[in-house]
Design a protein around this motif. Structure first.
Motif, PDB file in Angstrom:
ATOM      1  N   TYR A   1       3.350  -2.403  -2.184  1.00 56.85           N
ATOM      2  CA  TYR A   1       2.816  -2.363  -0.821  1.00 56.85           C
ATOM      3  C   TYR A   1       1.394  -1.843  -0.865  1.00 56.85           C
ATOM      4  O   TYR A   1       1.105  -0.831  -1.510  1.00 56.85           O
ATOM      5  CB  TYR A   1       3.675  -1.460   0.054  1.00 56.85           C
TER       6      TYR A   1
ATOM      7  N   LYS B   1      -1.216  -0.622   1.847  1.00 57.39           N
ATOM      8  CA  LYS B   1      -1.337  -0.357   3.284  1.00 57.39           C
ATOM      9  C   LYS B   1      -2.718  -0.702   3.821  1.00 57.39           C
ATOM     10  O   LYS B   1      -2.895  -0.807   5.034  1.00 57.39           O
ATOM     11  CB  LYS B   1      -0.991   1.099   3.593  1.00 57.39           C
TER      12      LYS B   1
ATOM     13  N   ALA C   1       6.631   1.676   3.102  1.00 59.83           N
ATOM     14  CA  ALA C   1       5.709   2.130   4.140  1.00 59.83           C
ATOM     15  C   ALA C   1       5.806   3.638   4.356  1.00 59.83           C
ATOM     16  O   ALA C   1       4.790   4.314   4.554  1.00 59.83           O
ATOM     17  CB  ALA C   1       5.997   1.388   5.440  1.00 59.83           C
TER      18      ALA C   1
ATOM     19  N   SER D   1      -1.811  -4.163   4.695  1.00 57.48           N
ATOM     20  CA  SER D   1      -0.427  -4.327   5.177  1.00 57.48           C
ATOM     21  C   SER D   1       0.314  -5.453   4.458  1.00 57.48           C
ATOM     22  O   SER D   1       1.049  -6.226   5.081  1.00 57.48           O
ATOM     23  CB  SER D   1      -0.407  -4.577   6.687  1.00 57.48           C
TER      24      SER D   1
ATOM     25  N   ALA E   1       3.949   5.361   1.669  1.00 61.36           N
ATOM     26  CA  ALA E   1       2.506   5.235   1.877  1.00 61.36           C
ATOM     27  C   ALA E   1       2.010   6.194   2.950  1.00 61.36           C
ATOM     28  O   ALA E   1       0.872   6.670   2.892  1.00 61.36           O
ATOM     29  CB  ALA E   1       2.150   3.798   2.241  1.00 61.36           C
ATOM     30  N   GLU E   2       2.845   6.501   3.922  1.00 58.71           N
ATOM     31  CA  GLU E   2       2.471   7.448   4.964  1.00 58.71           C
ATOM     32  C   GLU E   2       2.225   8.844   4.405  1.00 58.71           C
ATOM     33  O   GLU E   2       1.529   9.655   5.016  1.00 58.71           O
ATOM     34  CB  GLU E   2       3.570   7.517   6.033  1.00 58.71           C
TER      35      GLU E   2
ATOM     36  N   ASP F   1      -2.571   4.710  -0.936  1.00 59.01           N
ATOM     37  CA  ASP F   1      -2.844   3.385  -0.376  1.00 59.01           C
ATOM     38  C   ASP F   1      -1.893   2.341  -0.941  1.00 59.01           C
ATOM     39  O   ASP F   1      -1.556   1.368  -0.260  1.00 59.01           O
ATOM     40  CB  ASP F   1      -4.283   2.963  -0.685  1.00 59.01           C
TER      41      ASP F   1
END
Length: 283
Positions: free
Chosen positions: A193, A195, A166, A198, A169-170, A174
């Protein structure tokens, strides 16, 4: 036919980068247009002093030629970069084809250490590519580098894995895929992952007591091929993981010298079978 611009090096010996990307994606029915970042006599691990020709001054003129021709790409896929200037040229490629899938294989290091060709500035500027990427495919060492942490090769819990995915991804993409993760339950997994919905995934695999160069290139190529052919993310990761596991085990069974890479020439026909892959689990 889907078309990929592959911005990678070409190593003459050692089965990595463009020498595996071209045949792998071609076997999956995808056209590859190579944009070499450098030409090397061999890859940089185990063959002594390497002859290397930096092609930084080639990339931008090649892009301008494609633009004059009005050509387009379904995917821009970057990997090994020989200089920080090549970061700028990759950004130019990404900006020139805004509708293309942007994949960044963050080639910086492995086994807790940076590659000898990867400078501190190159590692720092890799975040600029990550920020505009749709998909990134770091290994565990590169994950730590991108997060500004010391590489931690200890097994991770599901919660630690989710946190790392996560947080990456931040930074922009995506989709994040982390390869070669040792998990606290004793399994070796590739992690994913998305995003946008989710969703967290993992695909377990069995490893052998050997390390082969070019496996990251092979994994990312099959992943891209699967996604361009319509696979969901967990199916694409499962396809890549299964193909790589089979290829590595075949290579190990022949006691092949590791520095020459995996014997993917024997397993390429498997990519045409297009079997549905379901060896994935929620993370």
């Amino acid at each position: 036919m889907k078309r990929v611009a592959a911005i990678h090096d070409l190593s003459g010996m050692g089965r990595c980068s463009l020498s595996v990307i071209l045949p792998t994606l071609s076997a999956m029915g995808i056209q590859v247009c190579p944009v070499p970042t450098a030409i090397l006599s061999t890859h940089t691990g185990g063959f002594g002093e390497v002859e290397l020709r930096d092609l930084t001054d080639y990339i931008s003129p090649a892009l301008e030629h494609y633009k004059r021709l009005g050509e387009d790409f379904d995917c821009i896929y970057s990997g090994f970069l020989a200089s920080t200037g090549q970061i700028d040229h990759c950004l130019e490629f990404f900006a020139s084809f805004p509708n293309a899938l942007k994949v960044v294989d963050t080639v910086m290091g492995d086994n807790g250490k940076p590659y000898r060709t990867c400078t501190e500035e190159l590692r720092r500027r890799m975040s600029e590519l990550v920020a505009v990427a749709d998909i990134i495919t770091p290994n565990v060492t590169e994950t730590a580098m991108l997060l500004g942490e010391e590489p931690d090769l200890m097994p991770m819990t599901s919660q630690q894995a989710k946190s790392r995915l996560a947080r990456l991804a931040e930074k922009g993409p995506d989709i994040v895929v982390i390869t070669g993760a040792d998990m606290a339950d004793g399994k070796k997994c590739n992690l994913g992952y998305d995003k946008r919905n989710s969703s967290f995934w993992r695909v377990p695999y069995h490893s052998v007591p050997a390390n082969y160069p070019g496996t990251g290139d092979l994994f990312a190529s099959v992943l891209i091929g699967g996604l361009l052919r319509g696979d969901s993310l967990p199916i694409a990761i499962s396809r890549s993981t299964g193909y790589l596991e089979t290829t590595i085990k075949a290579t190990y069974s022949y006691s092949a010298e590791a520095r020459y890479g995996v014997m993917f020439e024997r397993t390429l026909p498997l990519l045409n079978e297009n079997k549905e892959q379901d060896n994935f689990e929620t993370l």
